[in-house]
Design an enzyme around this catalytic site. Structure first.
Site, PDB file in Angstrom:
ATOM      1  N   GLY A  17       0.385  -1.226  -0.082  1.00  0.00           N
ATOM      2  CA  GLY A  17       0.075  -0.316  -0.043  1.00  0.00           C
ATOM      3  C   GLY A  17       0.950   1.295  -0.254  1.00  0.00           C
ATOM      4  O   GLY A  17       2.120   1.599  -0.606  1.00  0.00           O
ATOM      5  N   ARG A  51      -4.804  -7.806  -3.682  1.00  0.00           N
ATOM      6  CA  ARG A  51      -5.546  -7.784  -5.397  1.00  0.00           C
ATOM      7  C   ARG A  51      -4.225  -7.796  -6.175  1.00  0.00           C
ATOM      8  O   ARG A  51      -3.701  -6.215  -6.490  1.00  0.00           O
ATOM      9  CB  ARG A  51      -6.350  -6.800  -5.435  1.00  0.00           C
ATOM     10  CG  ARG A  51      -8.059  -6.963  -4.089  1.00  0.00           C
ATOM     11  CD  ARG A  51      -8.556  -5.871  -4.927  1.00  0.00           C
ATOM     12  NE  ARG A  51      -9.761  -5.836  -3.324  1.00  0.00           N
ATOM     13  CZ  ARG A  51      -9.265  -5.846  -2.063  1.00  0.00           C
ATOM     14  NH1 ARG A  51      -8.239  -5.597  -1.289  1.00  0.00           N
ATOM     15  NH2 ARG A  51     -10.743  -6.025  -1.286  1.00  0.00           N
ATOM     16  N   LYS A 208       0.986   3.488  20.196  1.00  0.00           N
ATOM     17  CA  LYS A 208       2.690   4.085  20.417  1.00  0.00           C
ATOM     18  C   LYS A 208       3.470   4.482  21.910  1.00  0.00           C
ATOM     19  O   LYS A 208       4.180   3.953  22.315  1.00  0.00           O
ATOM     20  CB  LYS A 208       2.523   5.559  19.399  1.00  0.00           C
ATOM     21  CG  LYS A 208       2.739   4.890  18.393  1.00  0.00           C
ATOM     22  CD  LYS A 208       2.204   6.497  17.178  1.00  0.00           C
ATOM     23  CE  LYS A 208       1.763   6.041  16.128  1.00  0.00           C
ATOM     24  NZ  LYS A 208       1.539   6.959  15.336  1.00  0.00           N
ATOM     25  N   GLY A 309       3.593   9.484   6.109  1.00  0.00           N
ATOM     26  CA  GLY A 309       3.655   8.853   5.687  1.00  0.00           C
ATOM     27  C   GLY A 309       4.105   8.150   4.854  1.00  0.00           C
ATOM     28  O   GLY A 309       4.201   7.596   5.776  1.00  0.00           O
TER      29      GLY A 309
END
Length: 435
Positions: A17, A51, A208, A309
C-alpha cells in the site's frame, strides 16, 4: 561496486500500500547503495498483496496472494511487514521468527498487544525484531531509546505521536473553528482516514505510548495498560480558553517513571492537555510529530519530524532493514527485549496532574467560596481563578495545582452537584510549568 558477500539478502514484503510501495521503490532505486551499506545485495523475494491487478507498477513475478507461502519460503532471510492489524499478521510473523527469519514491522497495534510473544519467538530462534517505523514515522526515536540511551536512566517521555489529531487541534487553534468542521477538512485533505476512530479516540497514540514506555522503562507495557482519552470532546471554547491562559491544546502521550515511598512504578496515559505556548511541543503544528525525552544524565532531548506518510515511514523501515540485513551478513544480532525492571503500571487515578475547570454558575455572592470549599475538602489546591459575570449567570474558570487525578475527578463530580453550578462546561488537564 563490489560487496563482501555475493549471496543476496532476500526480503519478503507483506503489503504494497502507501508504505509498502515506497519500500519497494526505494529498494529498487537505491539497490547499489544498500548493497554497499549491508555488504551484500538486498533483493525482493516477493510481495504479498490481496489484489495483484491493482499493482501494475510492480513486476508481476514479484506479486503473490500466497502470503503464508512467501513467509515460509526457505529462500527468504527477512520479512518486512506493513499490512497492519493483529491477525493474521501475528501468526505470520511468529512463523517467520520461529523459522529464524528476521522481522521488520511498522505495526504499532500488534507490538503494543503482542510484543512479548514476538520477542520470545525472536529470542528462541536468534532472529532480529526491529520496529522503528511503528512510532513517529521517519523520526529516529525508538533506536535512541533502545540503544543510544541504554546506559542512562530515562524518567519521562512526553510527546505528540499522532499527526491526524495534531493537525485538527492546530487548525482549531489557528482558525477558531469547531472540532467537527475541522475534522471534515482534515478528511478532505487526506490527513484523516474515512473512519478516523483510531486516531481521534486515541487508540493509535495509546499503542505508541505502550511501546515508548516499554523501551524507556524496561517494563512490558501493553495498550490495555494505557489510560486513553481522545479529542472528540474538545470544543472551540476549550481552545479559546487555553489561548486566554497563554496555552494551546495538544493530544499528548505521557510516560513517566514514578518513585513514591521508595517504590518505583510507571504511569502511561494519552489525553488532551493544555500546555504553555513557550513549551517546544506547542510549536509543533500540522501533521508533524515531536517527542520530549528526559533522562538523568542526558537531560532533555527532543525528536521532531514527519510522523506519518508513505516515504517518511518507508525511510524508517529501510533503516531497520539495513540493520537486520547487515546482521545477517556478519552474523550479529540486534538488541533484544529489555523488560528486567518489571515495574507495576499505576492506575490513572494515582497519576499526578492538574485540571483546568470551566463552570457555568449562578452570579451571586459566595459562589467562589462554596466552590473553593469543595477543592479544599478534597485536598486540591487552586492555582488560579477567573470569574466573569453575565446577568444572572457567571463563568468561573479554575486552574489547580498538581494533585492525584482521582482527587481532581472527585472534586469536579461533587462541584457538578452544587445548586449554584448550572453546568460543568469543560474539564481539561494541564501540563507544563505551573502559573
Amino acid at each position: 561496486m563490489t560487496v563482501s558477500r555475493t549471496k543476496p539478502v532476500r526480503v519478503a514484503l507483506l503489503g504494497c500500500g502507501t508504505v509498502g510501495s515506497e519500500v519497494a521503490r526505494l529498494l529498487h532505486e537505491q539497490a547499489d547503495d544498500l548493497a554497499a551499506r549491508v555488504g551484500a545485495p538486498v533483493e525482493l523475494a516477493g510481495i504479498a498483496v490481496r489484489r495483484p491487478n491493482r499493482h501494475r507498477d510492480v513486476p508481476a513475478d514479484l506479486l503473490t496472494t500466497d502470503v503464508d507461502g512467501l513467509v515460509t519460503d526457505d529462500g527468504v532471510d527477512v520479512v518486512v511487514e506493513v499490512i497492519g492489524g493483529i491477525e493474521p499478521t501475528r501468526t505470520l510473523l511468529l512463523k517467520a521468527l520461529s523459522a529464524g527469519r528476521s522481522v521488520v514491522t511498522a505495526n504499532k497495534a500488534l507490538l503494543a498487544e503482542c510484543g512479548a510473544e514476538l520477542f520470545a519467538a525472536a529470542d528462541a530462534s536468534g532472529a532480529d525484531l526491529y520496529f522503528e517505523a511503528a512510532v513517529a514515522g521517519a523520526i529516529p526515536l525508538l533506536r535512541p531509546l533502545r540503544e543510544s540511551l541504554a546506559g542512562d536512566r530515562i524518567t519521562r517521555v512526553m510527546g505528540i505521536v499522532n499527526g491526524t489529531t495534531n493537525y485538527i487541534l492546530s487548525a482549531m487553534d489557528a482558525t477558531g473553528a469547531a472540532y467537527g468542521e475541522t475534522l471534515d477538512e482534515a478528511t478532505r485533505l487526506g490527513y484523516a482516514e474515512a473512519d478516523p476512530t483510531a486516531d481521534v479516540d486515541g487508540y493509535d497514540a495509546a499503542s505508541k505510548a505502550a511501546i515508548l514506555a516499554s523501551l524507556a522503562f524496561h517494563t512490558r507495557v501493553t495498550s490495555a495498560d494505557v489510560h486513553r482519552e481522545g479529542i472528540a470532546g474538545i470544543t472551540a471554547a476549550d481552545v479559546a480558553a487555553a489561548r486566554a491562559l497563554g496555552r494551546t491544546v495538544k493530544l499528548l502521550a505521557i510516560c513517566e517513571r514514578v518513585t513514591e515511598n521508595g517504590e518505583e512504578s510507571v504511569s502511561v496515559r494519552v489525553h488532551p492537555a493544555m500546555i504553555p505556548r513557550s513549551h517546544p511541543l506547542a510549536g509543533v503544528g500540522g501533521a508533524f510529530n515531536a517527542v520530549f525525552v528526559e533522562a538523568e544524565a542526558a537531560g532533555q532531548l527532543m525528536f521532531y519530524g514527519q510522523g506519518a506518510g508513505g516515504a517518511p515511514t518507508a525511510s524508517a523501515v529501510l533503516g531497520d532493514l539495513v540493520a537486520v540485513a547487515r546482521n545477517r551478513v556478519v552474523g550479529g544480532r540486534g538488541p533484544r527485549e529489555s523488560a528486567y525492571a518489571d515495574l507495576p503500571v499505576r492506575p490513572m487515578g494515582e497519576a499526578r496532574t492538574r485540571y483546568h475547570v470551566s463552570l457555568d454558575v449562578a452570579d451571586r455572592p459566595g459562589v467562589l467560596a462554596q466552590v473553593a470549599a469543595v477543592f479544599a475538602e478534597h485536598d486540591v489546591s487552586i492555582a488560579a481563578v477567573r470569574q466573569e459575570g453575565r446577568s444572572a449567570d457567571a463563568s468561573l474558570v479554575i486552574v489547580t495545582h498538581t494533585a492525584p487525578d482521582a482527587a481532581l475527578r472527585s472534586t469536579v463530580d461533587k462541584i457538578a452537584g452544587l445548586p449554584i453550578v448550572r453546568e460543568v462546561v469543560s474539564v481539561m488537564r494541564v501540563e507544563g510549568a505551573e502559573p
